[in-house]
Design a protein around this motif. Structure first.
Motif, PDB file in Angstrom:
ATOM      1  N   GLY A  18      21.602  51.084 -39.361  1.00  0.00           N
ATOM      2  CA  GLY A  18      20.471  51.558 -40.213  1.00  0.00           C
ATOM      3  C   GLY A  18      19.068  51.271 -39.721  1.00  0.00           C
ATOM      4  N   LYS A  19      18.928  50.965 -38.628  1.00  0.00           N
ATOM      5  CA  LYS A  19      17.513  50.528 -37.968  1.00  0.00           C
ATOM      6  C   LYS A  19      16.374  51.202 -38.404  1.00  0.00           C
ATOM      7  N   ASN A  20      16.650  52.650 -38.126  1.00  0.00           N
ATOM      8  CA  ASN A  20      15.535  53.617 -38.221  1.00  0.00           C
ATOM      9  C   ASN A  20      15.291  53.790 -39.645  1.00  0.00           C
ATOM     10  N   PHE A  21      15.927  53.426 -40.605  1.00  0.00           N
ATOM     11  CA  PHE A  21      15.701  53.571 -41.982  1.00  0.00           C
ATOM     12  C   PHE A  21      15.283  52.383 -42.807  1.00  0.00           C
ATOM     13  N   ARG A  22      15.164  51.324 -42.126  1.00  0.00           N
ATOM     14  CA  ARG A  22      14.859  49.933 -42.553  1.00  0.00           C
ATOM     15  C   ARG A  22      13.379  50.098 -42.609  1.00  0.00           C
ATOM     16  N   THR A  23      12.898  49.088 -43.918  1.00  0.00           N
ATOM     17  CA  THR A  23      11.498  49.094 -44.067  1.00  0.00           C
ATOM     18  C   THR A  23      10.798  47.785 -43.235  1.00  0.00           C
ATOM     19  N   LEU A  24       9.651  48.194 -42.712  1.00  0.00           N
ATOM     20  CA  LEU A  24       9.276  47.409 -41.683  1.00  0.00           C
ATOM     21  C   LEU A  24       7.751  47.362 -42.106  1.00  0.00           C
ATOM     22  N   TYR A 188       1.852  56.586 -13.383  1.00  0.00           N
ATOM     23  CA  TYR A 188       0.809  55.509 -13.748  1.00  0.00           C
ATOM     24  C   TYR A 188       1.430  54.554 -14.663  1.00  0.00           C
ATOM     25  N   LEU A 189       1.090  53.058 -14.376  1.00  0.00           N
ATOM     26  CA  LEU A 189       1.658  52.034 -15.216  1.00  0.00           C
ATOM     27  C   LEU A 189       0.434  51.811 -16.397  1.00  0.00           C
ATOM     28  N   CYS A 190       0.640  52.106 -17.618  1.00  0.00           N
ATOM     29  CA  CYS A 190      -0.195  51.842 -18.301  1.00  0.00           C
ATOM     30  C   CYS A 190       0.108  50.612 -19.323  1.00  0.00           C
ATOM     31  N   PRO A 191      -0.956  49.595 -19.077  1.00  0.00           N
ATOM     32  CA  PRO A 191      -0.726  48.161 -19.577  1.00  0.00           C
ATOM     33  C   PRO A 191      -0.800  48.199 -20.955  1.00  0.00           C
ATOM     34  N   VAL A 192       0.114  47.545 -21.692  1.00  0.00           N
ATOM     35  CA  VAL A 192       0.098  47.301 -23.369  1.00  0.00           C
ATOM     36  C   VAL A 192       0.158  45.809 -23.487  1.00  0.00           C
ATOM     37  N   SER A 193      -0.476  45.301 -24.362  1.00  0.00           N
ATOM     38  CA  SER A 193      -0.269  44.017 -25.292  1.00  0.00           C
ATOM     39  C   SER A 193       1.366  43.720 -25.631  1.00  0.00           C
ATOM     40  N   LYS A 194       1.599  42.636 -25.573  1.00  0.00           N
ATOM     41  CA  LYS A 194       2.983  42.416 -26.183  1.00  0.00           C
ATOM     42  C   LYS A 194       3.128  42.526 -27.625  1.00  0.00           C
ATOM     43  N   PHE A 195       2.028  42.954 -28.500  1.00  0.00           N
ATOM     44  CA  PHE A 195       2.263  43.354 -29.812  1.00  0.00           C
ATOM     45  C   PHE A 195       2.736  44.747 -29.663  1.00  0.00           C
ATOM     46  N   GLU A 196       2.095  45.529 -28.764  1.00  0.00           N
ATOM     47  CA  GLU A 196       2.350  47.167 -28.766  1.00  0.00           C
ATOM     48  C   GLU A 196       3.730  47.153 -27.966  1.00  0.00           C
ATOM     49  N   ALA A 197       4.022  46.138 -27.081  1.00  0.00           N
ATOM     50  CA  ALA A 197       5.309  46.420 -26.411  1.00  0.00           C
ATOM     51  C   ALA A 197       6.530  45.948 -27.422  1.00  0.00           C
ATOM     52  N   VAL A 198       6.461  45.532 -28.525  1.00  0.00           N
ATOM     53  CA  VAL A 198       7.695  45.267 -29.442  1.00  0.00           C
ATOM     54  C   VAL A 198       8.623  46.447 -29.292  1.00  0.00           C
ATOM     55  N   ASP A 199       9.924  46.056 -28.978  1.00  0.00           N
ATOM     56  CA  ASP A 199      10.760  47.237 -28.971  1.00  0.00           C
ATOM     57  C   ASP A 199      12.030  46.601 -29.704  1.00  0.00           C
ATOM     58  N   ILE A 200      12.585  47.244 -30.515  1.00  0.00           N
ATOM     59  CA  ILE A 200      13.467  46.838 -31.569  1.00  0.00           C
ATOM     60  C   ILE A 200      14.941  47.380 -31.180  1.00  0.00           C
ATOM     61  N   ASN A 201      15.796  46.674 -30.584  1.00  0.00           N
ATOM     62  CA  ASN A 201      17.193  46.850 -30.241  1.00  0.00           C
ATOM     63  C   ASN A 201      18.197  46.103 -30.865  1.00  0.00           C
ATOM     64  N   THR A 202      17.925  44.948 -31.293  1.00  0.00           N
ATOM     65  CA  THR A 202      18.845  44.007 -31.866  1.00  0.00           C
ATOM     66  C   THR A 202      18.171  43.427 -33.133  1.00  0.00           C
ATOM     67  N   GLU A 203      19.120  42.552 -33.886  1.00  0.00           N
ATOM     68  CA  GLU A 203      18.456  41.859 -35.114  1.00  0.00           C
ATOM     69  C   GLU A 203      17.499  41.042 -34.954  1.00  0.00           C
ATOM     70  N   GLU A 204      17.571  40.267 -33.570  1.00  0.00           N
ATOM     71  CA  GLU A 204      16.856  39.287 -33.236  1.00  0.00           C
ATOM     72  C   GLU A 204      15.175  39.840 -33.252  1.00  0.00           C
ATOM     73  N   ASP A 205      15.305  41.249 -32.552  1.00  0.00           N
ATOM     74  CA  ASP A 205      13.977  41.944 -32.040  1.00  0.00           C
ATOM     75  C   ASP A 205      13.344  42.416 -33.545  1.00  0.00           C
ATOM     76  N   TRP A 206      14.267  42.698 -34.354  1.00  0.00           N
ATOM     77  CA  TRP A 206      13.794  42.971 -35.795  1.00  0.00           C
ATOM     78  C   TRP A 206      13.166  41.833 -36.407  1.00  0.00           C
ATOM     79  N   LYS A 207      13.737  40.863 -36.342  1.00  0.00           N
ATOM     80  CA  LYS A 207      13.081  39.421 -37.178  1.00  0.00           C
ATOM     81  C   LYS A 207      11.662  39.437 -36.393  1.00  0.00           C
ATOM     82  N   ILE A 208      11.570  39.292 -34.987  1.00  0.00           N
ATOM     83  CA  ILE A 208      10.223  39.305 -34.198  1.00  0.00           C
ATOM     84  C   ILE A 208       9.370  40.252 -34.685  1.00  0.00           C
ATOM     85  N   ALA A 209       9.733  41.422 -34.743  1.00  0.00           N
ATOM     86  CA  ALA A 209       8.718  42.565 -35.227  1.00  0.00           C
ATOM     87  C   ALA A 209       8.070  42.047 -36.615  1.00  0.00           C
ATOM     88  N   GLU A 210       9.064  41.844 -37.508  1.00  0.00           N
ATOM     89  CA  GLU A 210       8.782  41.360 -39.119  1.00  0.00           C
ATOM     90  C   GLU A 210       7.656  40.280 -38.794  1.00  0.00           C
TER      91      GLU A 210
END
Length: 221
Positions: A18-24, A188-210
Motif C-alpha cells: 500500500g506504499k503509494n497510498f500511505r500518508t507522508l 547530464y548527471l543532475c546533482p541533488v541533495s540527500k533530502f531530495e534523493a530520498v527513495d522509498i522502496n522498503t519499510e526502513e526507507d519509509w521511516k527515514i522519509a518520515e
C-alpha cells in the motif's frame, strides 16, 4: 518542441504494501511528486500511468492525462526502461520524454526545472538523471571501488562514486528510440541533495522519509 512527463503509480507494492497510498507528511505518497511535476511548469503534458481507480480519479481531477497500466508492466519484473519505451510507443509525438516516480516525494520543482533546462536547452546532452555524489569507502565483490586500502586517503580527497537517485530521468526521442533505455550516451548527471534523493522502496526507507520530512519542515528536532 514538445515535452512530456510520465509518472508510473501502481496500485500494488510487494515490499511496502500500500506504499503509494500511505500518508507522508500530510499527503498521500503519490501526491507529492505529482504536485511537484505540475509546479515545475515545464512540461507540455503530464501523464499518470496507473492501474488504480483512486489514482485515475485523482488524475482526472488534477488535469493529468492518463495511461492505463498494462498488466505485464504492473509485475515486479517490469522496470523503468520497459515503462518509458512503452510510453514512447503510446505517445510517439514528443521530442523529450521524462520519467518521475512517486517513491521520490521530496524531489523539488526547481530541481525538475534545472534538469529539464540542461537537457532541453543546452544541446550538449541526450539524456539526464538525478544523482548524488558519495565520498565513502566503497567495495564491490570483495574489491575496493574508489580507493586503495594501503594508501588511505582523506575522505574529502576521495574520488566520489555517483549514485542514481532514481527520482527523475529524461531523454530525447531519438536516443530513446535508438537505445530503448532511459539513459542515452551523453547524460547530464543532475546533482541533488540527500533530502531530495530520498527513495522509498522498503519499510526502513519509509521511516527515514518520515523522519527527514518532519525535520525538514520543523516538526521535529
Amino acid at each position: 518542441m514538445k515535452t512530456a512527463c510520465f509518472i508510473p503509480i501502481k496500485s500494488n507494492s510487494e515490499r511496502v504494501p500500500g506504499k503509494n497510498f500511505r500518508t507522508l507528511n500530510g499527503k498521500k505518497l503519490y501526491e507529492h511528486i505529482c504536485e511537484h511535476a505540475k509546479a515545475a511548469g515545464v512540461f507540455d503534458d503530464i501523464y499518470i500511468d496507473t492501474n488504480s481507480e483512486e489514482i485515475k480519479h485523482y488524475a482526472d481531477r488534477q488535469g493529468f492525462l492518463l495511461i492505463e497500466r498494462k498488466e505485464e508492466l504492473a509485475k515486479n519484473t517490469a522496470n523503468g526502461n520497459d515503462l518509458l519505451v512503452h510510453h514512447l510507443e503510446c505517445c510517439p509525438d514528443y521530442d523529450y520524454y521524462f520519467q518521475l516516480f512517486a517513491t521520490a516525494p521530496y524531489l523539488q520543482p526547481e530541481t525538475i526545472r534545472r534538469c529539464f533546462g540542461m537537457l532541453v536547452g543546452s544541446g550538449e546532452y541526450d539524456s539526464c538523471f538525478t544523482a548524488i555524489q558519495n565520498y565513502g569507502f566503497f567495495w564491490m565483490n570483495g574489491n575496493p571501488v574508489n580507493y586503495r586500502p594501503e594508501i588511505l586517503p582523506r575522505s574529502q580527497d576521495m574520488t566520489p562514486v555517483t549514485e542514481e537517485s532514481t527520482g527523475l530521468y529524461g531523454i530525447s526521442r531519438e536516443s530513446l528510440k535508438r537505445y530503448r533505455c532511459r539513459i542515452g550516451r551523453r547524460p547530464y548527471l543532475c546533482p541533488v541533495s540527500k533530502f531530495e534523493a530520498v527513495d522509498i522502496n522498503t519499510e526502513e526507507d519509509w521511516k527515514i522519509a518520515e523522519y527527514i520530512g518532519a525535520v525538514h519542515w520543523g516538526k521535529r528536532t
